[in-house]
Design a protein around this motif. Structure first.
Motif, PDB file in Angstrom:
ATOM      1  N   ASP A  31       0.807  -1.230   0.000  1.00 30.41           N
ATOM      2  CA  ASP A  31       0.000   0.000   0.000  1.00 30.41           C
ATOM      3  C   ASP A  31       0.840   1.280   0.000  1.00 30.41           C
ATOM      4  N   TRP A  39      -5.265   3.862  -5.957  1.00 27.98           N
ATOM      5  CA  TRP A  39      -6.234   3.031  -5.236  1.00 27.98           C
ATOM      6  C   TRP A  39      -7.657   3.321  -5.696  1.00 27.98           C
ATOM      7  N   ASN A  43      -9.708   0.393  -7.298  1.00 27.35           N
ATOM      8  CA  ASN A  43     -10.903  -0.040  -6.579  1.00 27.35           C
ATOM      9  C   ASN A  43     -12.151   0.086  -7.438  1.00 27.35           C
ATOM     10  N   TRP A  47     -12.519  -3.934  -7.621  1.00 29.75           N
ATOM     11  CA  TRP A  47     -13.416  -4.252  -6.496  1.00 29.75           C
ATOM     12  C   TRP A  47     -14.831  -3.755  -6.757  1.00 29.75           C
ATOM     13  N   GLU A  52     -17.735  -7.225  -7.355  1.00 28.32           N
ATOM     14  CA  GLU A  52     -18.651  -6.963  -6.251  1.00 28.32           C
ATOM     15  C   GLU A  52     -19.529  -8.203  -6.012  1.00 28.32           C
TER      16      GLU A  52
ATOM     17  N   TRP B 111     -10.490  -9.059  -3.553  1.00 25.77           N
ATOM     18  CA  TRP B 111      -9.361  -8.234  -3.101  1.00 25.77           C
ATOM     19  C   TRP B 111      -8.027  -8.753  -3.639  1.00 25.77           C
ATOM     20  N   THR B 114      -6.874  -7.159  -6.989  1.00 28.50           N
ATOM     21  CA  THR B 114      -6.178  -5.876  -6.965  1.00 28.50           C
ATOM     22  C   THR B 114      -4.686  -6.067  -6.688  1.00 28.50           C
TER      23      THR B 114
END
Lengths: 75, 204
Positions: A31, A39, A43, A47, A52, B111, B114
């Motif tokens: 990170d 990010w 995301n 994500w 989802e 996750w 990513t």
């Protein structure tokens, strides 16, 4: 049944063998190498997209273990 | 590991952006997979995480845990509760507690996607941890970790979705080899197929 020492994620210990523990260790490694804008982009693209659906499945399974709602044909 | 840039990465190149759909497709397939679980591969994937962690902290876990299989997350939760207590006499609460203590295998694909993208496509410092995580979500269902033992379950045998949520008015929306299953109407989990059918009828 022999008692075994359980390892689960407490959110307070960075070395955990669980899925969340691995995620935490990965985030600690990676990170800080990325800026916030990356990010947001990733995301939204990963994500927040079709994946989802995968996240919702996890929630359903978790809720159903917790609520004991899984329907069993086993007696 | 040492050839990585030390500066923060603030934007993606067009070439990197073009790779995102590839990861999306790959991990969506992994996360919704109902392919038969290769148990040897699943055990190897989890064993790799034990080897990785035991090197970092030998007190945390051993490198070569024992594997015990259950045929669904619900059956796995019962077994995990029994091992945690050291008794077959476990309470409903002790079983329910396992929901928060489980690792979710293929259901964690969202996750891992990513981090897989970052580790493979961006010049970051990394080790084998991302690869291990990727292998776990590809091969494993829900599992529970102990110091020297793992309770593993297979991936679902069927997943029926509509508009990205669990939905089936003719049978289980998600099922496991032992018959454990979930019924769902448009993402809302129901107690039985009858309940799904009643909901469907009321909506009409």
């Amino acid at each position: 049944v022999k008692k075994r020492r359980k390892i689960y994620w407490t959110g307070q210990y960075e070395k955990s063998i669980t899925g969340l523990g691995l995620a935490y260790m990965l985030s600690k490694k990676i990170d800080r190498q990325l800026g916030d804008s990356i990010w947001v982009e990733l995301n939204l693209a990963l994500w927040g997209s079709l994946l989802e659906a995968n996240k919702r499945l996890k929630r359903s399974i978790k809720d159903n273990i917790n609520n004991n709602l899984l329907n069993s044909n086993i007696t | 590991m040492s050839d990585a840039k030390k500066t923060t990465i603030d934007s993606l190149t067009e070439e990197q952006k073009a790779k995102i759909p590839e990861y999306l497709e790959k991990f969506l397939a992994i996360g919704l997979s109902t392919a038969p679980t290769d148990r040897k591969k699943a055990e190897n994937a989890v064993r790799r995480s034990y080897e990785y962690l035991s090197k970092k902290d030998p007190n945390l876990c051993i490198a070569t845990p024992e594997f015990v299989w259950a045929e669904s997350p619900m059956a796995g939760a019962v077994l995990a509760a029994q091992f945690a207590k050291g008794s077959t006499d476990v309470t409903e609460k002790e079983i329910k507690d396992q929901a928060e203590q489980a690792s979710y295998g293929s259901f964690d694909a969202y996750w891992v996607s990513t981090y897989s993208f970052i580790a493979n496509e961006l010049p970051v410092e990394k080790d084998e941890l991302c690869e291990i995580s990727e292998e776990i979500v590809k091969e494993c269902g829900v599992y529970w970790t102990f110091h020297d033992l793992v309770v593993l379950t297979p991936k679902p045998t069927s997943i029926v979705m509509e508009d990205k949520v669990l939905h089936n008015t003719e049978g289980p929306a998600l099922s496991y080899p032992d018959g454990n299953c979930l019924y769902a109407y448009k993402g809302s989990i129901k107690g039985s197929l009858m309940e799904v059918m009643m909901t469907s009828k009321n909506k009409e």
